[in-house]
Motif scaffolding. Structure first.
Motif, PDB file in Angstrom:
ATOM      1  N   GLY A   1       0.779  -1.220   0.000  1.00 31.90           N
ATOM      2  CA  GLY A   1       0.000   0.000   0.000  1.00 31.90           C
ATOM      3  C   GLY A   1       0.816   1.277   0.000  1.00 31.90           C
ATOM      4  N   THR A   2       2.130   1.171   0.009  1.00 30.63           N
ATOM      5  CA  THR A   2       2.987   2.351   0.022  1.00 30.63           C
ATOM      6  C   THR A   2       3.505   2.616  -1.378  1.00 30.63           C
ATOM      7  N   LEU A   3       3.407   3.850  -1.822  1.00 33.47           N
ATOM      8  CA  LEU A   3       3.957   4.231  -3.119  1.00 33.47           C
ATOM      9  C   LEU A   3       5.462   4.397  -2.947  1.00 33.47           C
ATOM     10  N   ILE A   4       6.227   3.467  -3.503  1.00 33.72           N
ATOM     11  CA  ILE A   4       7.679   3.521  -3.399  1.00 33.72           C
ATOM     12  C   ILE A   4       8.232   3.944  -4.754  1.00 33.72           C
ATOM     13  N   GLU A   5       8.924   5.088  -4.744  1.00 29.64           N
ATOM     14  CA  GLU A   5       9.437   5.702  -5.952  1.00 29.64           C
ATOM     15  C   GLU A   5      10.937   5.486  -6.048  1.00 29.64           C
ATOM     16  N   PHE A   6      11.432   5.472  -7.276  1.00 30.54           N
ATOM     17  CA  PHE A   6      12.862   5.340  -7.549  1.00 30.54           C
ATOM     18  C   PHE A   6      13.228   6.379  -8.594  1.00 30.54           C
ATOM     19  N   THR A   7      14.331   7.080  -8.391  1.00 27.39           N
ATOM     20  CA  THR A   7      14.763   8.087  -9.352  1.00 27.39           C
ATOM     21  C   THR A   7      16.284   8.166  -9.383  1.00 27.39           C
ATOM     22  N   ASP A   8      16.796   8.520 -10.539  1.00 28.58           N
ATOM     23  CA  ASP A   8      18.228   8.815 -10.649  1.00 28.58           C
ATOM     24  C   ASP A   8      18.435  10.295 -10.972  1.00 28.58           C
ATOM     25  N   VAL A   9      17.365  11.086 -10.873  1.00 30.92           N
ATOM     26  CA  VAL A   9      17.407  12.507 -11.187  1.00 30.92           C
ATOM     27  C   VAL A   9      17.608  13.303  -9.894  1.00 30.92           C
ATOM     28  N   ASP A  10      18.541  14.235  -9.917  1.00 29.38           N
ATOM     29  CA  ASP A  10      18.757  15.111  -8.770  1.00 29.38           C
ATOM     30  C   ASP A  10      17.642  16.143  -8.685  1.00 29.38           C
ATOM     31  N   LEU A  11      17.305  16.544  -7.470  1.00 29.53           N
ATOM     32  CA  LEU A  11      16.358  17.634  -7.291  1.00 29.53           C
ATOM     33  C   LEU A  11      16.998  18.927  -7.770  1.00 29.53           C
ATOM     34  N   PRO A  12      16.238  19.801  -8.414  1.00 32.29           N
ATOM     35  CA  PRO A  12      16.816  21.073  -8.861  1.00 32.29           C
ATOM     36  C   PRO A  12      17.355  21.862  -7.660  1.00 32.29           C
ATOM     37  N   ASN A  13      18.560  22.382  -7.788  1.00 35.44           N
ATOM     38  CA  ASN A  13      19.179  23.207  -6.748  1.00 35.44           C
ATOM     39  C   ASN A  13      19.312  22.486  -5.408  1.00 35.44           C
ATOM     40  N   ASP A  14      19.477  21.180  -5.429  1.00 30.72           N
ATOM     41  CA  ASP A  14      19.593  20.403  -4.193  1.00 30.72           C
ATOM     42  C   ASP A  14      20.888  20.781  -3.468  1.00 30.72           C
ATOM     43  N   PRO A  15      20.792  21.374  -2.273  1.00 31.53           N
ATOM     44  CA  PRO A  15      22.005  21.809  -1.576  1.00 31.53           C
ATOM     45  C   PRO A  15      22.889  20.647  -1.122  1.00 31.53           C
ATOM     46  N   ARG A  16      22.334  19.429  -1.055  1.00 32.76           N
ATOM     47  CA  ARG A  16      23.127  18.271  -0.635  1.00 32.76           C
ATOM     48  C   ARG A  16      24.218  17.928  -1.637  1.00 32.76           C
ATOM     49  N   LEU A  17      24.107  18.438  -2.865  1.00 31.06           N
ATOM     50  CA  LEU A  17      25.108  18.162  -3.889  1.00 31.06           C
ATOM     51  C   LEU A  17      26.320  19.079  -3.783  1.00 31.06           C
ATOM     52  N   ALA A  18      26.203  20.121  -2.975  1.00 28.95           N
ATOM     53  CA  ALA A  18      27.321  21.074  -2.829  1.00 28.95           C
ATOM     54  C   ALA A  18      28.430  20.450  -1.988  1.00 28.95           C
ATOM     55  N   THR A  19      29.654  20.712  -2.384  1.00 31.60           N
ATOM     56  CA  THR A  19      30.809  20.209  -1.637  1.00 31.60           C
ATOM     57  C   THR A  19      30.751  20.704  -0.197  1.00 31.60           C
ATOM     58  N   GLY A  20      30.936  19.792   0.745  1.00 32.87           N
ATOM     59  CA  GLY A  20      30.966  20.145   2.161  1.00 32.87           C
ATOM     60  C   GLY A  20      29.610  20.284   2.822  1.00 32.87           C
ATOM     61  N   PHE A  21      28.520  19.995   2.094  1.00 37.04           N
ATOM     62  CA  PHE A  21      27.181  20.165   2.676  1.00 37.04           C
ATOM     63  C   PHE A  21      27.034  19.380   3.976  1.00 37.04           C
ATOM     64  N   TYR A  22      27.415  18.116   3.965  1.00 34.92           N
ATOM     65  CA  TYR A  22      27.209  17.287   5.153  1.00 34.92           C
ATOM     66  C   TYR A  22      28.132  17.686   6.296  1.00 34.92           C
ATOM     67  N   ASP A  23      29.325  18.196   5.977  1.00 35.36           N
ATOM     68  CA  ASP A  23      30.204  18.712   7.037  1.00 35.36           C
ATOM     69  C   ASP A  23      29.553  19.907   7.729  1.00 35.36           C
ATOM     70  N   ARG A  24      28.988  20.814   6.934  1.00 30.21           N
ATOM     71  CA  ARG A  24      28.313  21.979   7.510  1.00 30.21           C
ATOM     72  C   ARG A  24      27.056  21.550   8.269  1.00 30.21           C
ATOM     73  N   LEU A  25      26.332  20.592   7.722  1.00 31.86           N
ATOM     74  CA  LEU A  25      25.100  20.135   8.360  1.00 31.86           C
ATOM     75  C   LEU A  25      25.381  19.559   9.743  1.00 31.86           C
ATOM     76  N   ASN A  26      26.449  18.798   9.879  1.00 35.89           N
ATOM     77  CA  ASN A  26      26.761  18.176  11.161  1.00 35.89           C
ATOM     78  C   ASN A  26      27.170  19.187  12.224  1.00 35.89           C
ATOM     79  N   LYS A  27      27.561  20.392  11.816  1.00 38.02           N
ATOM     80  CA  LYS A  27      27.939  21.413  12.789  1.00 38.02           C
ATOM     81  C   LYS A  27      26.745  22.222  13.270  1.00 38.02           C
ATOM     82  N   GLY A  28      25.731  22.340  12.436  1.00 41.35           N
ATOM     83  CA  GLY A  28      24.569  23.139  12.809  1.00 41.35           C
ATOM     84  C   GLY A  28      23.340  22.259  12.956  1.00 41.35           C
ATOM     85  N   ILE A  29      22.600  22.512  13.998  1.00 42.05           N
ATOM     86  CA  ILE A  29      21.410  21.711  14.270  1.00 42.05           C
ATOM     87  C   ILE A  29      20.224  22.663  14.339  1.00 42.05           C
TER      88      ILE A  29
END
Length: 175
Positions: free
Chosen positions: A49-77
């Motif tokens: 009953g769950t709609l499970i989607e699969f994609t290989d397309v990036d979201l437009p302007n997805d900030p997670r694709l920027a270098t260092g995004f996860y490093d910055r994310l882990n510092k700020g909560i």
């Protein structure tokens, strides 16, 4: 919305190659439907009953694709102290089918299960990286999950759980 209300609608997975993922699921006996280029979903009849989607397309302007995004994310909560998604819970009646889909077809690692819980007659747990998918088979003699199943029109997505630094502070923030 008229039929189910404002419930969780879908569970999307990012894959490296959508056509290859579609071919794999089809070989495993999962019916799929193509949407836009690079997007498809598994038939909800095969996914509890769950709609499970699969994609290989990036979201437009997805900030997670920027270098260092996860490093910055882990510092700020954020104010609720959210660190990351911990678990997604689905309600399903056929755990053997769950094992075939989430284990065999999607390649999740089965990390355990339990039986005879307060709300579920059985539960199975799979991990994908650091996230966990929990599948509960609702007890029919328990009003809590039975009412959820009735309210959302059947099996499907039930909860999202997050990791926080301070549970009491997160609760105060949400209140």
């Amino acid at each position: 919305l008229e039929r189910y209300g404002g419930f969780l609608r879908s569970l999307p997975f990012k894959v490296d190659d959508a056509p290859k993922a579609m071919e794999h699921l089809t070989r495993k006996g999962i019916d799929v439907t193509e949407g836009l280029p690079g997007l498809f979903w598994a038939d909800p009849a095969h996914t509890f009953g769950t709609l499970i989607e699969f994609t290989d397309v990036d979201l437009p302007n997805d900030p997670r694709l920027a270098t260092g995004f996860y490093d910055r994310l882990n510092k700020g909560i954020g104010p609720a102290g959210l660190r990351r998604l911990w678990s997604i819970t689905l309600l399903a009646g056929d755990l053997a089918a769950v094992d075939r889909f989430f284990g065999d077809a999607l390649g999740g690692t089965f990390i355990g299960g339990r039986t005879n819980g307060i709300y579920a007659s059985a539960s199975h747990f799979f991990v994908y990286g650091r996230a966990r998918i929990s599948i509960l088979k609702p007890r029919l003699d328990n009003d809590v999950l039975r009412n959820v199943v009735i309210g959302q029109g059947g099996e499907g997505l039930h909860t999202l759980a997050f990791v926080v630094d301070d549970l009491e502070e997160a609760g105060r923030c949400l209140r």
